[in-house]
Every structure is written in structure tokens, then in C-alpha cells.
Design an enzyme around this catalytic site. Sequence first.
Site, mmCIF file in Angstrom:
data_model
loop_
_atom_site.group_PDB
_atom_site.id
_atom_site.type_symbol
_atom_site.label_atom_id
_atom_site.label_comp_id
_atom_site.label_asym_id
_atom_site.label_seq_id
_atom_site.Cartn_x
_atom_site.Cartn_y
_atom_site.Cartn_z
ATOM 1 N N SER A 62 46.159 -9.099 -23.177
ATOM 2 C CA SER A 62 45.575 -7.928 -22.480
ATOM 3 C C SER A 62 44.271 -7.478 -23.133
ATOM 4 O O SER A 62 44.220 -6.429 -23.765
ATOM 5 C CB SER A 62 46.579 -6.777 -22.391
ATOM 6 N N GLY A 68 0.815 -1.213 0.000
ATOM 7 C CA GLY A 68 0.000 0.000 0.000
ATOM 8 C C GLY A 68 0.847 1.259 0.000
ATOM 9 O O GLY A 68 0.421 2.313 0.461
ATOM 10 N N PRO A 81 11.334 1.774 -6.183
ATOM 11 C CA PRO A 81 10.830 0.411 -6.221
ATOM 12 C C PRO A 81 11.501 -0.426 -5.135
ATOM 13 O O PRO A 81 12.651 -0.185 -4.782
ATOM 14 C CB PRO A 81 11.218 -0.079 -7.610
#
Lengths: 301, 618
Positions: free
Chosen positions: B527, B23, B99
Site C-alpha cells: 500500500s 494580435g 495564455p
Amino acid sequence: MSSFSGHLDQLEAESIHIFREVAASFQRPVMLYSIGKDSSVLLHLLRKAFYPGRPPIPLLHVDTTWKFREMIAFRDEVGAAPDLRLLVHINEDGVRQGISPLVHGATVHTDVMKTVALKQALDKYGFDAAVGGARRDEEKARAKERVFSFRNAQHRWDPKRQRPELWHLYNTHIHKGENVRVFPLSNWTEMDVWHYIRREAIPVVPLYYAKPRPVVARDGALIMVDDDRFVLRAGETIEQRMVRFRTLGCYPLTGAIESQAATLDEIIAEMEAARSSERQGRVIDQDPAASMERKKLEGYF
Amino acid sequence: MADMPTPARSLLRFITCGSVDDGKSTLLGRLLFDAGMLPDDQIEALRRDSARLHPDGTVLDFSLLTDGLDAEREQGITIDVAYRYFHSARRSFVVADCPGHEQYTRNMATGASHADLAVVLVDARKGLLPQTRRHTYICALMGIRKVVLAVNKMDLVEYSQNVYETIRDAYAELARALGIASVHALPVAARHGDNVGQHSAQMPWYQGPSLLELLETVQVDPLQAVDFRMPVQWVSRPDQSFRGYAGTIRGGHVKVGDEVVVQPGTHRARIARIVTADGDLPQAQAGQAVTLTLDREVDASRGDVIADAARPAPEADQFAAHLLWMGDEPLLPNRGYWLKIGSKTVNARVTSIKHKVDVNTQAKLAAHRLELNEVGYTNLDLDHPVAFESFATNPALGGFILVDRQTHATVACGMLDFALHRASNVHWQQLDIDKRLRARSKGQRPRCLWFTGLSGAGKSTIANLLERRLSALGCHTYLLDGDNLRHGLNRDLGFTPEARVENVRRVAEVSHLMVDAGLIVLVCVISPFRSEREFARSLFDEYEFVEVFVDTPLEECERRDPKGLYRKVRAGEISNFTGIDSPYEAPQAAEMHLHTPDLTLEAMVERLVACVLQEEQG
């Protein structure tokens, strides 16, 4: 002012911090000056941030050629200040094509004369940071905008490449050709802006104050007839009404509100009582939802 | 109303933690409504939307106001931290709405970094959930010390005092364990507005303030009580007569006449003026953006910290710190990143991950890398000392971000814990004979030629012939071959990305020593990562480092396959093979680009010899 406790003090300090970060971190910053109340506040903060020095950041106005005449007069007065450098850019291609909000509509006009024009100006001068007056409270899609909003070399806003912003630590690193838009007023609300204008006695364009003005009721908005390019449609008449503007833009795209508020105090009182959101009067925003997010993707400010 | 002065409301920034199911959107929407912050046109829109979605007759569904996660997902809008603004007569509020799911931990951390307080939502029917623990942990990690626990949906448990108190007590224990200093709990029913803006008639047993009253009155601790600190953002020199240090005070307060020290360092001075556009101030405090002038010339620049001379900040270049990883690519130990702290940016490496922390349980787990949204406890090594505070003492001087040097993305936030003093105990020994003298005795300019390219590209073949040629010309050389080093110095390393980073770091350090010894060093290592080649470059002076890109297409390398490795890869006997299942990031601006299919071996070596000799004259 010796006390430091109010929220306006905190907002002011935060904005000054952001301006100083921009000046210290970018090669060619610019402040986008749009003549409205937010730009007036932004300019005030720019000067404060670098006092007693002159602002190290020039101003840029992207002129769509359809601004209210009072806006242009105000701009020219501001630009004449000895401590400032004001650049004005017009999309001459658009002028040659005769782009007009009255003929081509809000979307095409805004795209050509504002969005494209802004990109042209940023490319022309090689600006790598453009400071603007947008606020997060203006619109839902802006609520998530970063203070330092990253744009790629094509000026596009990619939501996935926006950087998390923590504390006051702004990541100002960009590659050559990329740029950022910076929003020092991110955390200000419309009310904060007006309260600050009153507290600091900041000059704003007189169009914000109510007075009798010639207007035409069109598509549910009151449009002011600012010059003779405005063509009346069948059945339309020009009326004198007591109006003012809550936001300013191109005159054929900006709706006036009926109001008696002719002073700052009256504007603030009216707003505290008023209960409609700010961008209601803007014709351009009445496109479908999430249109702002789409416009941002395309490079609209 | 019109004649009222501008209100001096204070500002509270808070974060709401919970999911849509708890809620959260309803609570936030209700809070805005009760504070009188919803404009008429928005209420009208809400009424329309509510009627459309709830034919059952719900008048106002406040969850529709703040776009919930599902709506965002549906519309393809970015899931991110949204900031909302409202005010009451006493306070202005900034709400970071983030969120709550685990895959958005970085978003919640971002929101929490801008909050003085967290409102943690718990569904009264469900009690404490793993997410409650995770949210509280992230808040604590990011420095939030005050929590309001809102036990929501009390209407669905018949407003039971017992249910509320059980949850309240369980949470108090959890918060204490996680280091939250202050918890204020209250029972609410956001859907009906109970205890949101008004007191609830349904829960007379709760005598405390409503949520809005609580938010209006809660005292948050800004950085007033700590020692004076101001990171210098900008040196203001409008003319010869004025030199000021502009910045925002990030701790304590300062008065004209106070003695300060510029850090890192020991230069002291007294505050001459505290300049603002509104006039000079006699004193200033944390949060204020000011310009300080000092009573004598000292060397201070952007990134330095002006601090109380009696209580200076600690300085160090090695730290223990918590990191929350925010990058899409994982953290690799020993890779270089930019670290920004205060207004200073330095190079930094994570030298080790001591453990990672399960965000749900806070269990410590072994880790070799950190992935997106993971938290780890790490050791950091900076290339310059910085003035700092532990994050717990002063978050503004203990919080930092890491920035990827290639993509420029913000890849982590971090919280400094304490300084490791190893490096400061191992002093650099000054020697009398230096690189210049050693080189002069050899009659050459030392340099490092760094050959990078896919396996089988021809690096060793080219370097071998080049060394013979240089040797014949009287140059003192050494060839460091990646494969050969893996038999000795690097025999403990495998081929994972982490091991490759460490492999290249060691090779770079060894070649650096050899260049320091005055040699012309030829390095042959695949590399594959740009970051590590840039790290190698950073060890050398300008013009000393020559990156040679041995550019051979993969098909050609595989056709040649001098060591039979490609065959083994295709047979599935080897994995993590560069070019096949492990990436190769081609150089973008190598000093020498050798596209081998177009050039003979002789021609390539000629170009390299010319390059070495030409620069030798230059």
C-alpha cells in the site's frame, strides 16, 4: 434597495460571499485593517455579510508607528465600535532597533515594520486566514493574484502552488501551520471603491480630502510633515499647499497630490478626469519592475 | 459630472482567446485605449517603450501594455490568468486574459469559468487553426454560450470582405457543432483600431457594431430563468430569536411566502424574511447575497441547498461528468478526492474513465488515467448524496472542483452531466445481527491492523507471528496477505499506479467486511500511497484501524530479498517496483511505527499484542 442590476451590486454580493466562505471554512480568520479607503469598504462589507449578527472575524492593524496621526485617530474611533474587536500589533524589535523610514529607507522600514510585523502577528494569534483589501487593478503583479492566496508555514507565496480558482468554488483546505490571504475586493477598481463609498456613505480618513497641509517637496514627491520626527534636509522648506492623498501609508513614504477636491463628489470628478495610476505616489513601489512579485514571495501582503 | 449619481452600469465578464501572434495583446490594449482607460503615465511609458522597440516609428505598440506570454517567460513571471478591468459609460468589464497554448489549457478553463462571453481571435491571413477549435471547445465545455469572433489583421488581407465572410461562415459551423448558441462575428484591424472602438473607414461593407459597442450591448443570460436555488453558506444565529440561512442565490428568484425545500431531503418551509443589511427585501434573485429566514424550524446547515419546493433539484451520489484535470499528478480511478459543489464538500472517487477527449479534435480516446490538461468523461461516486443540476441547466449547481486530500491542491474541475441511478436502485439491506453482536459472541473488539512497508520489509513475518500469538490467546483473527490475494480476488490487477489503487481498495473493502464480521484482521499489503491508506482508514470506526508502519530501509530489504524480487528488478525483469521505480509514501502518523533494524521480531510482536489487548480493555 430592491433592484439588483448594477456592477456595484454584483461586486458587493461577490465580496460578501467571500467573507462568508472565510468565516465558515477557517478556524481563526482575521481581517487586516490598514485604515485606508479599501479597508473602510472591506469593513463595511464585513458587517453586511454577517448582518444581523456581529462580524465573527476580528480586525488586526499592523502599526508601523509611522502612520499619519489622523489615521490613528480614525482607527481608534473605528475600533471603539461595540460590534468589533480590533487588535493592534507593533514589531517591538523594530522599535527597539529604532527602525525609521527616514533613516533606513523605505525598503528596510517596510520589511521590518510591515512584512515581519505581519508574520509575527499571524504567528502570535495563530490566524489561518487573513483577509486584506488588495485589488487586482492596483498593480501588474497583482492582476494574477488569487482571491484565496495560499501561503506556506513560512508565510511565503509560491507561485507554483497557487490553486486554480473556478466559478465561486474556493478551495479552503490547508495543513496546520499554513495560511491563506483572502482578497474580497479582487475584482474592484479604484473607481468602484470611490463610487461605493459615496453610495453607501462610508466614512474615510479625512486625509483623502483636499485641504491646506504642511508639505515638503522631496525626491519628486510632496511629503507631509506630520510630526517632529521629520527632519528637513538642507534647502528644504515646509510649505502650506492644498493637497490630498490618493493612498495612505507611512507618512514619510506617501506622496500627496495637489488637489482642490474637498468632497466625495469632487474626488470622483477629479479621478474621472485624472489620468495617472494610483500607486504613483507610493515611494515603495518605485523600485524596479516586478518588485511586487518579489515582495510577495517574501511575504509582503 | 460631480453631481451625477453613482452610475448603475452593468457588469460583463469576458475572456479573450487567441495567441500573441493573433494580435490578442494588441486588441486588448487598443480596447483599453479606445475606452479611455489608459492613464497618462501609462500612455507615456507606452510611448517610450514603443519608441525603444520600434525604431521604425510605430507610435503606440499596444501589445506592450498587457504583458505578453514571451515577456512573462523571459522575466520568469508566472504564466497565469491575468484579470484586467475597464469600463465605458454603459458597462464595467472584467477581462480574463489567459495564455492560449495547449499546455495552458487549465489556465484558459479557469478564465472561462469566470466569463459570460468569449472573444475568439482569428488571424485573417491564417483562418481557422487547430487552436481556434481547441479554444472554442474549452469555452463550450466551461459553459460559455456566447462568442464574439474577431477576425483580426484585416489590414493584411486588404480589408477583403470575401476573406472575412469565408472565415465567419466556417466558424459558424464549428461553433454550432461544439454547442455554442450564439456567435457574433466582426472584422477588425486591432493595430490601427478598425472596428475596435470606432467604426472602420476601410471596411464600409461591415455595417455592424464595433467590438466595444458589441461588448457594451450584448445580453448575457444570467441565472434568472432557472429554478430557485440557494446553497447555504453560513447559518446565522446571533441570538435565540434569530436563525437565518446566509448564501448567494445561484438560480432563479424567491419571494417572501414562497414554499421551499431543504435539500438533500424533504423538509419544507415558507420564506419568512429575506434579510439584508439594507433592510428586508420582498424578493431576491440570482446573484444576490442574502440571509433567508423560514417560517418553521427545519434542520439546514452549510452545504444544503434551499430550493423551490414545487421544482426541487435532483439528488444523487453517482454521476456522469466531464473532468478537466489540473493536477501535476495524474488522476487515478478509485482514488478518493474531496469534491466541492455549491457550498458542500464530500468524498468522491472517479470509478471509471469512459473516454478522454482530444482537446484539439474532440476525438474520443480510451484512457486509464488523465494527465494535466486532459479532458475526460467519467463516472463519479460520492459518499453522500448532493442536490445538483446538470451543468448545462445551471453551471452554479453543476460545476465542481476536486481537491487532493494529501496535498490539498485543486486537481480538477468538473461539469456534472446526469445522475447514474445504479446505487439508488440497490438498497442497503438492514440486518438484525450487527457488528457489535457478532463481536460480543466472540468476546473481542474487532479491528484492522494494516501493515504497510516496502517489499521484504517483514510485514508478513511479523503479522504471521502476531496471528499465532493472538490465536493462542483465544482471539478470532484472519490474515489478509497482499501477495496471496493477487492469486485470486486481485488476479486481474497489475502493478501500475492505477492497479495498485484498485488493489488496495479491494483489500480495504474485504478487511472492512471481516471486521464487520467481528474478526481481528491483519492486512499485509505494500500500500505505497497515502491516499489509499487514508481511504482504508475512512471505512472504519475510530480506534478500529491501526496503521502499522514496518519501517525497513530499502538497502536492508534488498539485502534480505526473501522472494528474489529485488534481483529481478535490478536485472530489468520487473518494473513498477515500489521503492525502486515506483514511489513509496511513508506514513506520517501511523499508530505503530516499527523501525525493524532496532527491534527483535519478538519485541515487535509483544508491542502489537499489548496494543491490541490494551485497547481491548480501554
